[in-house]
Design an enzyme around this catalytic site. Structure first.
Site, PDB file in Angstrom:
ATOM      1  CG  ASP A  47       2.155   0.850  -2.987  1.00 50.92           C
ATOM      2  OD1 ASP A  47       2.119   0.924  -1.750  1.00 50.92           O
ATOM      3  OD2 ASP A  47       1.137   0.879  -3.707  1.00 50.92           O
ATOM      4  CB  SER A  87      -2.116   2.619  -2.490  1.00 51.55           C
ATOM      5  OG  SER A  87      -1.102   1.914  -1.816  1.00 51.55           O
ATOM      6  CG  ASP A 261       1.621  -1.955  -0.398  1.00 56.44           C
ATOM      7  OD1 ASP A 261       1.616  -1.388   0.701  1.00 56.44           O
ATOM      8  OD2 ASP A 261       0.597  -2.490  -0.893  1.00 56.44           O
TER       9      ASP A 261
END
Length: 432
Positions: A47, A87, A261
């Site tokens: 991510d 996401s 992320d």
């Protein structure tokens, strides 16, 4: 289905509503493109991992990342309502093979549930699993096994995951399962809530809920309290492969390096790097497993890039990962320590591995001690400027992300693909 009915019944009885960095092993050699259909699929999602993240990771490691030789293309990541995805929409594109709006969890653009590749795999009798370093109710893992209109509905997502036929759930998010642990046990789940319990898991269905919130950044992780992403990957693979469903029909496993992320959002370069290398180690473990198995496809990608990180800044043609490797804590931990410290500047100096702070930095840190946002910016720049790293945003960007593939069926993943096309290829490669 039996587990779903048992869990629903037990919930009704109970009155509950159901609504840091370490070098990875040597890279696995690239396999030739093969038209064969795999028995198993491991989908790995880093991510927030963009092209600069790959460059940073390899430079800091001093060697190629485990998946560098497996680069087959790139992924265009837009959502239906924005060229910059979140996401939820990004993961739903991979899970359902369609583009949708930001915030959607397993929903199409018309807010109708879409069948996911994990659910299709289950319907064919395959074993399935979800592994993440975030809350397991967070957007990416949730998008493969839950259906809600908005990603914030994590209590409902937890209920759906607990009532699902997923065989492995590893991650954080224990808080959302507080009222579900009893019913899950009655529905035959083997649930671990700490490291010792995780180490003892030996049967499916298995859930390891190892933190109330997200798991720790790799740079902060206490290995006696939480397993690494590579350890969770290996345990999930071993448990799934030994199951009767997998022996008969194979398995589908999604693994997310979630906190790459989060560090990007925080413009925290050392935490970002630590989780990149932790993800690299997990990919290396999956590739080694797949190479030994011979019938497993591994696909690695990202849902989007986060932070707009650049390597090189301010017109200076230099950058160096060394200052990041000297750092021993994430911004979150540094801030937590500094808030109560008699001298926050000394906390920062030690955490960044500096002999001395630049002129004026200590006074600035002391002045910002009671202002977390300003304090974080100072810490960011004390790390990023010497490394030659810069950031353009605290959010996501629309840059294409890398696409990597190894094993039978890898030929379906090539060139520049939309994120929905990658999802469609996952269905196709398994014949679902």
């Amino acid at each position: 289905m039996i587990r779903i009915l048992v869990l629903l019944a037990s919930l009704l009885v109970a009155g509950c509503a159901v609504s840091q960095p370490a070098s990875a092993p040597a890279p696995v050699p690239s396999a030739p493109a093969s038209p064969e259909r795999p028995r198993n699929v491991i989908l790995m999602i880093a991510d927030g991992f963009g092209p600069a993240s790959a460059t940073l990771g390899a430079a800091a490691k001093g060697a190629p990342l485990a998946f560098d030789s497996l680069l087959v293309g790139s992924v265009e990541t837009s959502a239906t309502d924005s060229r910059v995805t979140d996401s939820a929409a990004g993961a739903t594109a991979y899970a359902c093979g369609l583009k949708t709006y930001n915030g959607a969890i397993g929903m199409d653009a018309d807010r109708q549930p879409c069948r996911t590749v994990l659910e299709a795999a289950e319907a064919r009798g395959m074993a399935t699993g979800l592994v993440a370093t975030s809350r397991i109710t967070h957007a990416t893992p949730a998008s493969f096994a839950a259906h809600v209109a908005l990603r914030a509905e994590e209590a409902e997502i937890a209920s759906q995951l607990a009532a699902s036929d997923v065989d492995v759930l590893f991650g954080g998010g224990r808080t959302f399962f507080a009222d579900l642990l009893g019913p899950m046990a009655e529905a035959a789940w083997h649930v671990a809530t700490d490291r010792a319990g995780f180490d003892a898991l030996d049967r499916l269905p298995a859930a390891a809920l190892l933190a109330d919130d997200h798991l720790a950044y790799e740079i902060d992780r206490d290995e006696t309290a939480q397993p690494s992403l590579a350890e969770m990957t290996t345990r999930a693979l071993d448990l799934l492969a030994a199951s009767s469903d997998a022996r008969a029909n194979g398995f589908f496993l999604m693994i997310e390096g979630s906190r790459v992320d989060h560090a990007g959002h925080g413009n925290d370069p050392a935490a970002h790097l630590g989780d990149i290398l932790a993800y690299d180690a997990a990919v290396a473990a999956a590739l080694a497993w797949a190479a030994a198995d011979g019938a497993t496809l591994v696909v690695s990608t990202a849902d989007h890039e986060t932070g707009g990180m650049t390597l090189g800044r301010d017109g200076v043609y230099q950058w160096d990962p060394a200052p990041l490797l000297a750092t021993t804590a994430s911004h979150d931990v540094i801030l937590s320590r500094a808030e109560a410290a008699s001298d926050p500047a000394e906390v920062v100096r030690l955490a960044l591995g500096l002999d001395v702070l630049p002129e004026g930095a200590a006074d600035a840190l002391r002045a910002a001690q009671a202002t977390p946002a300003a304090f974080r910016l100072l810490v960011r720049d004390l790390q990023s400027v010497p490394a030659g790293v810069a950031w353009t945003t605290s959010g996501h960007t629309a840059v294409d992300v890398g696409l990597y593939a190894f094993g039978p069926g890898a030929a379906l993943f090539h060139g520049r693909m939309g994120n929905d096309a990658v999802g469609q290829a996952l269905f196709e490669v398994l014949g679902l």
